[in-house]
Scaffold this active site. Sequence first.
Site, PDB file in Angstrom:
ATOM      1  CG  HIS A   1     -16.442  10.631   9.591  1.00  0.00           C
ATOM      2  ND1 HIS A   1     -16.753  11.956   9.331  1.00  0.00           N
ATOM      3  CD2 HIS A   1     -17.258   9.885   8.812  1.00  0.00           C
ATOM      4  CE1 HIS A   1     -17.736  11.992   8.445  1.00  0.00           C
ATOM      5  NE2 HIS A   1     -18.054  10.757   8.117  1.00  0.00           N
TER       6      HIS A   1
ATOM      7  CE  LYS B   1     -14.361  18.011  31.920  1.00  0.00           C
ATOM      8  NZ  LYS B   1     -15.562  17.971  32.783  1.00  0.00           N
TER       9      LYS B   1
ATOM     10  CB  CYS C   1     -18.141  16.845  10.487  1.00  0.00           C
ATOM     11  SG  CYS C   1     -17.739  15.387   9.508  1.00  0.00           S
TER      12      CYS C   1
ATOM     13  CB  CYS D   1     -15.641  16.570  14.292  1.00  0.00           C
ATOM     14  SG  CYS D   1     -14.359  15.298  14.393  1.00  0.00           S
TER      15      CYS D   1
ATOM     16  CB  CYS E   1     -13.581  10.837  14.168  1.00  0.00           C
ATOM     17  SG  CYS E   1     -13.023  12.089  12.980  1.00  0.00           S
TER      18      CYS E   1
END
Length: 110
Positions: free
Chosen positions: A89, A57, A85, A74, A76
């Site tokens: 995306h 995980k 990020c 982030c 995406c």
Amino acid sequence: MAVVHNSGFRLTKEHFLVAVPVAVVSAAAGFLVSRYLSGRSCKKSQVNTIVSKDSPKVVHSFDMEDIGAKAVYCRCWKSKKFPYCDGAHAKHNEETGDNVGPLIIKKKDA
């Protein structure tokens, strides 16, 4: 009652009684087969394709004091700087029609 067309084909009530159930069953079967085949061809894909794949995980935790004025994370899973990020995306959204964007955390103005 019989309907006679110019071609000489005679359509009777008995023909309707046979043709209608056959047409309904055929349409239902065609619909079910098409749903089954389209479900098989739409393979479910993973969202996370590269980040920490050896881990069962992926979890990141940050203390608010360490964030500074603002942090952009982030959502995406395409960022080369994950968990931060990098704008990946935008390309993801263009290619997939998705609308995902980053998670932005900033300190509240006093």
